[in-house]
Write a protein that holds these residues in place. Structure first.
Motif, PDB file in Angstrom:
ATOM      1  N   ARG A   1      -9.346   3.532   3.816  1.00 38.70           N
ATOM      2  CA  ARG A   1      -9.369   4.907   2.991  1.00 38.70           C
ATOM      3  C   ARG A   1      -8.591   4.947   1.779  1.00 38.70           C
ATOM      4  NH1 ARG A   1     -13.134   7.943   6.140  1.00 38.70           N
ATOM      5  NH2 ARG A   1     -12.627   8.058   8.183  1.00 38.70           N
ATOM      6  N   LEU A   2      -7.526   4.283   1.633  1.00 41.16           N
ATOM      7  CA  LEU A   2      -6.925   4.420   0.328  1.00 41.16           C
ATOM      8  C   LEU A   2      -7.858   3.712  -0.709  1.00 41.16           C
ATOM      9  CD1 LEU A   2      -4.248   4.917  -1.393  1.00 41.16           C
ATOM     10  CD2 LEU A   2      -3.295   3.113  -0.657  1.00 41.16           C
TER      11      LEU A   2
ATOM     12  N   TRP B   1      -0.047   4.230  -2.351  1.00 37.45           N
ATOM     13  CA  TRP B   1      -0.290   5.902  -1.713  1.00 37.45           C
ATOM     14  C   TRP B   1       0.466   7.079  -2.129  1.00 37.45           C
ATOM     15  CZ3 TRP B   1       2.577   8.733   1.626  1.00 37.45           C
ATOM     16  CH2 TRP B   1       1.925  10.167   2.169  1.00 37.45           C
TER      17      TRP B   1
ATOM     18  N   ILE C   1      -3.681  -3.458  -3.799  1.00 31.98           N
ATOM     19  CA  ILE C   1      -4.835  -2.482  -3.050  1.00 31.98           C
ATOM     20  C   ILE C   1      -5.940  -3.281  -2.207  1.00 31.98           C
ATOM     21  CG2 ILE C   1      -6.562  -2.795  -5.077  1.00 31.98           C
ATOM     22  CD1 ILE C   1      -5.950   0.391  -2.961  1.00 31.98           C
TER      23      ILE C   1
ATOM     24  N   ASP D   1      -5.925  -3.329   1.622  1.00 28.72           N
ATOM     25  CA  ASP D   1      -6.666  -2.201   2.166  1.00 28.72           C
ATOM     26  C   ASP D   1      -8.258  -2.526   2.140  1.00 28.72           C
ATOM     27  OD1 ASP D   1      -6.564   0.219   3.845  1.00 28.72           O
ATOM     28  OD2 ASP D   1      -7.502   1.330   2.135  1.00 28.72           O
TER      29      ASP D   1
ATOM     30  N   LEU E   1       0.670  -1.401  -0.078  1.00 29.88           N
ATOM     31  CA  LEU E   1      -0.008   0.059  -0.098  1.00 29.88           C
ATOM     32  C   LEU E   1       0.865   1.303   0.033  1.00 29.88           C
ATOM     33  CD1 LEU E   1      -2.788  -1.357   2.516  1.00 29.88           C
ATOM     34  CD2 LEU E   1      -2.913  -0.838  -0.118  1.00 29.88           C
TER      35      LEU E   1
ATOM     36  N   GLN F   1      -0.882   9.929  -4.096  1.00 24.65           N
ATOM     37  CA  GLN F   1      -1.082  10.978  -3.421  1.00 24.65           C
ATOM     38  C   GLN F   1       0.257  12.159  -3.642  1.00 24.65           C
ATOM     39  OE1 GLN F   1      -3.645  11.541  -2.861  1.00 24.65           O
ATOM     40  NE2 GLN F   1      -4.970   9.988  -1.705  1.00 24.65           N
TER      41      GLN F   1
ATOM     42  N   PHE G   1     -10.319   5.603  -1.648  1.00 25.16           N
ATOM     43  CA  PHE G   1     -10.225   6.810  -2.712  1.00 25.16           C
ATOM     44  C   PHE G   1     -10.044   6.313  -4.058  1.00 25.16           C
ATOM     45  CE2 PHE G   1      -7.200   9.741  -4.397  1.00 25.16           C
ATOM     46  CZ  PHE G   1      -7.440  10.971  -4.067  1.00 25.16           C
TER      47      PHE G   1
END
Length: 353
Positions: free
Chosen positions: A247-248, A214, A231, A234, A210, A218, A251
């Motif tokens: 959250r990731l 991320w 992914i 998560d 992750l 980001q 998103f």
């Protein structure tokens, strides 16, 4: 009745030029260019060696396969031929749009400049498109220029991608070992690309987890994720089997960030246990924007038709599922919107009907 995926229109976003060379071409180019390191001297045996090496579970042996293909792709004529044959092979498989990536910095051993590498590949793609159209199998092919994560040429390659974006180069990518080489090492290149309104994808979430995904999204602003299978780390499931997105993951799904998924390749490298258990089906069911890809057609002995057929036969996919991921891919292509829409309405949807 069993679904035959061969006639279906296909869209391919993640395919490596040096991972899709015909075995016979590798042999012929080796003779022409003086490359003497090949492990076999006939096309069948060489093709079997590539597949066995990729399946061996040894990273050293897997990487050795690319040393051989890149080793024979060091002249303008060789690059043109490989690019041309790539287009013809994809069009014969029913691919109507493809983005094929390669690292220009890996083709300089016999004196070519970065610009000469790009121009040779572009010319091969254009000639392949022309002859595919004449043969009644039209295809659009765009190049993605890749920088290697462990090297220091990413800004230079990014500038090259911008310089040639009106000549068939669709965008930029970074590739190579994730562990120890985070995408933020190349932040200058990504910031430059964003200032230039240029497209880029990032290999992330294949061999590393992750944090790699991320950072790619980001910090670096990736429009797409190359592979992205991790992914699923998560996403948790409760005792009733209901998924809960972290959250990731939420998103990524909410922002419709495309995942360039490559099932056969991921099984070979250990990122997935099997085609049936590959996260692409789980993520499809959760309506992530998944796309289906080949990665390295030579090393995986695969094609888009084979990847589709494996999902049908081993993971229970339907024609509706295949249309959905094909549309996902076309919507996510580094191609102007009007051209994407034209392919969707005039080629893909009619082809599935």
């Amino acid at each position: 009745m069993t679904l035959d995926t061969a006639p279906l229109p296909k869209v391919l976003l993640h395919d490596h030029l040096d991972g899709g060379v015909r075995p016979a071409t590798v042999l012929e180019l080796a003779r022409e260019t003086g490359y003497t390191e090949l492990p076999a001297d006939d096309p069948v045996a060489l093709g079997e060696w590539f597949r066995a090496a990729a399946d061996s579970g040894s990273l050293v042996r897997y990487l050795e396969t690319f040393a051989h293909t890149v080793g024979v792709m060091q002249t303008a004529d060789a690059l043109h031929r490989v690019a041309y044959e790539c287009v013809r092979d994809l069009s014969d498989d029913g691919v109507v749009y493809a983005e094929v990536r390669y690292a220009p910095e890996q083709h300089l051993e016999q004196g070519l400049s970065l610009e000469e590498v790009v121009e040779a590949v572009n010319a091969g793609f254009r000639d392949g498109e022309r002859d595919a159209a004449v043969a009644g199998r039209p295809i659009v092919v765009r190049a993605l220029l890749t920088a290697m994560r462990h090297a220091a040429k990413s800004r230079e390659i990014a500038e090259l991608a911008v310089r040639y974006r009106d000549d068939g180069v669709g965008g930029f990518d970074i590739a190579g070992a994730e562990a120890g080489y985070p995408p933020t090492r190349h932040l200058d290149a990504f910031e430059y690309l964003r200032r230039e309104n240029a497209h880029f994808t990032i290999h992330a979430g294949e061999a590393f987890g992750l944090p790699s995904i991320w950072e790619a999204i980001q910090w670096c602003g990736a429009e797409r994720l190359g592979h992205g299978v991790r992914i699923v780390d998560d996403i948790q499931q409760d005792v009733d089997g209901r998924p809960h997105l972290g959250r990731l993951a939420a998103f990524v799904r909410d922002r419709r960030i495309p995942l360039e998924m490559c099932p056969s390749s991921n099984v070979q490298t250990g990122a997935a246990e099997s085609i049936a258990a590959h996260p692409i089906t789980f993520l499809k069911d959760l309506t992530f924007r998944v796309t289906l890809n080949t990665d390295n057609r030579l090393m995986s002995n695969t094609s888009m038709s084979k990847e589709m057929q494996l999902l049908v036969d081993e993971a229970g996919w339907s024609k509706t599922d295949l249309l959905w991921v094909t549309l996902n891919a076309m919507k996510s292509a580094f191609l102007p919107f009007d051209q994407r829409l034209r392919l969707i309405e005039d080629v893909i949807k009619p082809g599935y009907r």
